[in-house]
Write an enzyme that holds these catalytic residues in place. Structure first.
Site, PDB file in Angstrom:
ATOM      1  N   LYS A 119       0.871  -1.183   0.000  1.00  0.00           N
ATOM      2  CA  LYS A 119       0.000   0.000   0.000  1.00  0.00           C
ATOM      3  C   LYS A 119       0.898   1.221   0.000  1.00  0.00           C
ATOM      4  O   LYS A 119       2.032   1.181   0.472  1.00  0.00           O
ATOM      5  CB  LYS A 119      -0.891   0.012   1.247  1.00  0.00           C
ATOM      6  CG  LYS A 119      -2.129   0.864   1.108  1.00  0.00           C
ATOM      7  CD  LYS A 119      -3.273   0.089   0.452  1.00  0.00           C
ATOM      8  CE  LYS A 119      -4.500   0.960   0.274  1.00  0.00           C
ATOM      9  NZ  LYS A 119      -5.656   0.174  -0.184  1.00  0.00           N
ATOM     10  N   ASP A 159      -6.778   4.449  -4.770  1.00  0.00           N
ATOM     11  CA  ASP A 159      -7.417   4.300  -3.463  1.00  0.00           C
ATOM     12  C   ASP A 159      -8.081   5.650  -3.175  1.00  0.00           C
ATOM     13  O   ASP A 159      -8.356   6.416  -4.116  1.00  0.00           O
ATOM     14  CB  ASP A 159      -6.385   3.896  -2.398  1.00  0.00           C
ATOM     15  CG  ASP A 159      -7.034   3.456  -1.090  1.00  0.00           C
ATOM     16  OD1 ASP A 159      -7.685   2.400  -1.078  1.00  0.00           O
ATOM     17  OD2 ASP A 159      -6.925   4.182  -0.083  1.00  0.00           O
TER      18      ASP A 159
HETATM   19  P1  NAD Z   1     -17.316   6.315  -3.691  1.00  0.00           P
HETATM   20  O1  NAD Z   1     -16.615   7.581  -3.357  1.00  0.00           O
HETATM   21  O2  NAD Z   1     -17.638   6.005  -5.102  1.00  0.00           O
HETATM   22  O3  NAD Z   1     -18.710   6.266  -2.886  1.00  0.00           O
HETATM   23  C1  NAD Z   1     -18.768   6.523  -1.526  1.00  0.00           C
HETATM   24  C2  NAD Z   1     -20.231   6.586  -1.104  1.00  0.00           C
HETATM   25  O4  NAD Z   1     -20.268   6.732   0.319  1.00  0.00           O
HETATM   26  C3  NAD Z   1     -21.008   7.786  -1.673  1.00  0.00           C
HETATM   27  O5  NAD Z   1     -22.281   7.380  -2.070  1.00  0.00           O
HETATM   28  C4  NAD Z   1     -21.103   8.734  -0.481  1.00  0.00           C
HETATM   29  O6  NAD Z   1     -22.266   9.540  -0.526  1.00  0.00           O
HETATM   30  C5  NAD Z   1     -21.186   7.758   0.667  1.00  0.00           C
HETATM   31  N1  NAD Z   1     -20.816   8.401   1.934  1.00  0.00           N
HETATM   32  C6  NAD Z   1     -19.739   9.187   2.172  1.00  0.00           C
HETATM   33  N2  NAD Z   1     -19.776   9.659   3.434  1.00  0.00           N
HETATM   34  C7  NAD Z   1     -20.892   9.151   3.990  1.00  0.00           C
HETATM   35  C8  NAD Z   1     -21.499   9.278   5.276  1.00  0.00           C
HETATM   36  N3  NAD Z   1     -20.941  10.036   6.227  1.00  0.00           N
HETATM   37  N4  NAD Z   1     -22.648   8.606   5.519  1.00  0.00           N
HETATM   38  C9  NAD Z   1     -23.235   7.853   4.561  1.00  0.00           C
HETATM   39  N5  NAD Z   1     -22.710   7.710   3.323  1.00  0.00           N
HETATM   40  C10 NAD Z   1     -21.551   8.341   3.055  1.00  0.00           C
HETATM   41  O7  NAD Z   1     -16.418   5.157  -3.006  1.00  0.00           O
HETATM   42  P2  NAD Z   1     -16.349   3.624  -3.385  1.00  0.00           P
HETATM   43  O8  NAD Z   1     -15.275   3.395  -4.385  1.00  0.00           O
HETATM   44  O9  NAD Z   1     -17.728   3.130  -3.644  1.00  0.00           O
HETATM   45  O10 NAD Z   1     -15.813   2.991  -2.002  1.00  0.00           O
HETATM   46  C11 NAD Z   1     -16.675   2.754  -0.904  1.00  0.00           C
HETATM   47  C12 NAD Z   1     -15.955   1.869   0.094  1.00  0.00           C
HETATM   48  O11 NAD Z   1     -15.547   0.648  -0.532  1.00  0.00           O
HETATM   49  C13 NAD Z   1     -14.677   2.440   0.703  1.00  0.00           C
HETATM   50  O12 NAD Z   1     -14.550   1.968   2.044  1.00  0.00           O
HETATM   51  C14 NAD Z   1     -13.585   1.811  -0.131  1.00  0.00           C
HETATM   52  O13 NAD Z   1     -12.339   1.742   0.562  1.00  0.00           O
HETATM   53  C15 NAD Z   1     -14.155   0.439  -0.337  1.00  0.00           C
HETATM   54  N6  NAD Z   1     -13.571  -0.284  -1.469  1.00  0.00           N
HETATM   55  C16 NAD Z   1     -13.672   0.222  -2.724  1.00  0.00           C
HETATM   56  C17 NAD Z   1     -13.139  -0.487  -3.785  1.00  0.00           C
HETATM   57  C18 NAD Z   1     -13.271   0.003  -5.211  1.00  0.00           C
HETATM   58  O14 NAD Z   1     -12.858  -0.732  -6.107  1.00  0.00           O
HETATM   59  N7  NAD Z   1     -13.837   1.170  -5.446  1.00  0.00           N
HETATM   60  C19 NAD Z   1     -12.454  -1.708  -3.560  1.00  0.00           C
HETATM   61  C20 NAD Z   1     -12.380  -2.202  -2.265  1.00  0.00           C
HETATM   62  C21 NAD Z   1     -12.947  -1.472  -1.225  1.00  0.00           C
END
Ligand code: NAD
Length: 429
Positions: A119, A159
């Site tokens: 990471k 990330d």
């Molecule tokens: P994103 O930025 O596309 O979406 C995040 C979502 O969370 C949005 O809908 C936002 O409105 C919501 N959010 C933010 N703050 C909030 C709050 N206080 N209360 C309620 N909702 C809230 O992000 P993503 O890529 O969908 O990632 C989401 C999670 O999944 C993260 O923890 C990320 O580390 C994890 N993750 C993502 C991936 C990937 O490939 N994108 C892979 C593994 C893990």
């Protein structure tokens, strides 16, 4: 030989400020009794293989020079090259990057893709910088960590606060430095320079696949099942859409603007359109509003936290009435909440398994780059689904065998694979 204690810490860490690395060490301790003779090697998991801390000096648009602290941690590479994203955030710490790198080792081993765990991060608030500044910061960071990354060494990815554009700058900088265009040095690239079809939806699709398997085990039909999702972005939005398309009732969505509910299921395409136009789900006409406390207590078959870490805690876990939680986000459930949910009979499919679809398609991207031969989206989704289903099957068999939670079973499976690689390779020299 000096005696090694269970928590013999590297000297660069302050024992009073372990942060997320302390949580990770606890998880390893919890799994050690299940590792049999492999536990001889367990200390290896408690120290990253390699840590690089770099100074990133950059000229800002106003002519001043700023210095940022950058990290790349390679936790374990016994099973293959390091793999893991790069985070840009003002609160990034070495302890956090170390823990995230270790969880990548667990995740890649859990789905059995031939990568280790790594990471990276820069302590920076990206909102304070122009695109040109971010480009210069990214290029200097990649030049500094160029000592340890490479298509066969360690492969960064996006990330928090980094994206396909960041990956394009990283790929270009590395390629310029080595004198050869090297698409395989990063994943999550734009399609035009070797990115993979299906990568954007991969994590949400993987969440849907393991959720479907868990439902089958619990005797729950997808058609008509009630689903609640926190987060309507990449992961939560894709998972909600797939559930909707397969006949489930997505009854609630909770994003940063609030939570909306409809007992007969929300119209997900219409809600997506509304969120695109207004910036969030709040104010959607064909739904009721629910409070966060009401959201967590909804009676559903499936609950998917897919927004932030630390959402299900000892405070709200007792009220959870979902039958199965599938963790799309990283670290949404605290260890105390885990214990409460387990005693209330709620199954938790843990992040290190449930959200591994992203790193799986990153692996496909790297394979396609190495072969210079690109697959169709259908091929990618088919292979992703096969890997997620196999991982779920072997981990649920381990959970049944040892009578442990899916989280402990995932750690048993992953740590055993990593330590088997150490044992068979032997200790050099
Ligand atoms: P994103 O930025 O596309 O979406 C995040 C979502 O969370 C949005 O809908 C936002 O409105 C919501 N959010 C933010 N703050 C909030 C709050 N206080 N209360 C309620 N909702 C809230 O992000 P993503 O890529 O969908 O990632 C989401 C999670 O999944 C993260 O923890 C990320 O580390 C994890 N993750 C993502 C991936 C990937 O490939 N994108 C892979 C593994 C893990």
């Amino acid at each position: 030989m000096p005696e090694q204690t269970a928590h013999s810490l590297p000297s660069y860490l302050n024992p009073d400020e372990l942060g997320p690395w302390g949580d990770y060490l606890e998880q390893v301790d919890r799994v050690t009794p299940y590792l049999g003779k492999l536990s001889k090697w367990v200390e290896t998991l408690k120290r990253p293989k390699r840590i690089l801390v770099v100074d990133v000096p950059v000229e800002l648009d106003d002519g001043t020079i700023a210095h940022f602290e950058g990290y790349r941690v390679q936790h374990n590479m016994a099973r293959g090259p390091g793999k893991g994203g790069v985070r840009y955030h003002q609160d990034v710490t070495l302890s956090e990057v170390m823990a995230l790198s270790a969880w990548m080792s667990v995740k890649t081993a859990a789905v059995n893709v031939p990568f280790g765990g790594a990471k990276g991060g820069i302590r920076i608030d990206p909102r304070q910088h122009s695109q040109r500044e971010l480009e210069r910061i990214t290029r200097r960071y990649i030049s500094e960590i160029g000592l340890v990354i490479g298509p066969m060494d360690d492969i960064p990815a996006p990330d928090v606060n980094t994206n396909a554009q960041t990956m394009a700058w990283m790929m270009d900088t590395y390629s310029m430095n080595v004198g050869v265009t090297s698409p395989g040095v990063v994943t999550g690239k734009p399609i035009s320079i070797g990115g993979s079809l299906g990568r954007v939806q991969a994590t949400g699709r993987g969440v849907f696949v393991v959720a479907s398997e868990a439902m089958r085990d619990a005797g729950i039909a997808i058609n008509g099942a009630r689903v609640a999702v926190q987060g309507f972005g990449n992961v939560g939005g894709t998972a909600a859409r797939l559930f909707h398309e397969h006949g489930a009732k997505v009854v609630a969505i909770y994003d940063h603007t609030g939570a909306v509910y409809h007992e007969n299921g929300l119209d997900i395409p219409a809600l997506s359109e509304h969120a695109r136009e207004t910036g969030g789900v709040a104010g959607f006409a064909d739904a009721d509003t629910v409070t966060p406390d009401e959201f967590w207590a909804l009676e559903t078959e499936i609950l998917i936290p897919a927004a932030l870490e630390g959402q299900i805690t000892a405070k709200n876990a007792p009220s959870v009435r979902a039958r199965i939680i599938v963790e799309g986000a990283n670290g949404p459930t605290s260890p105390q909440a885990d214990d409460i949910l387990a005693s209330n009979g709620v199954t938790v499919v843990p992040d290190v398994l449930a959200n591994a679809g992203g790193v799986t398609v990153s692996y496909f991207e790297w394979v396609q780059n190495s072969a210079s031969f690109y697959w169709t989206e259908g091929e990618i989704n088919e292979r992703l689904e096969a890997i997620m289903r196999d991982a779920y099957a072997s981990i649920s068999a381990t959970a049944a065998e040892h009578k442990v939670t899916m989280r402990t079973a995932t750690f048993i499976t992953a740590c055993s694979r990593i330590l088997e690689a150490h044992e068979i390779r032997g200790l050099y020299p």
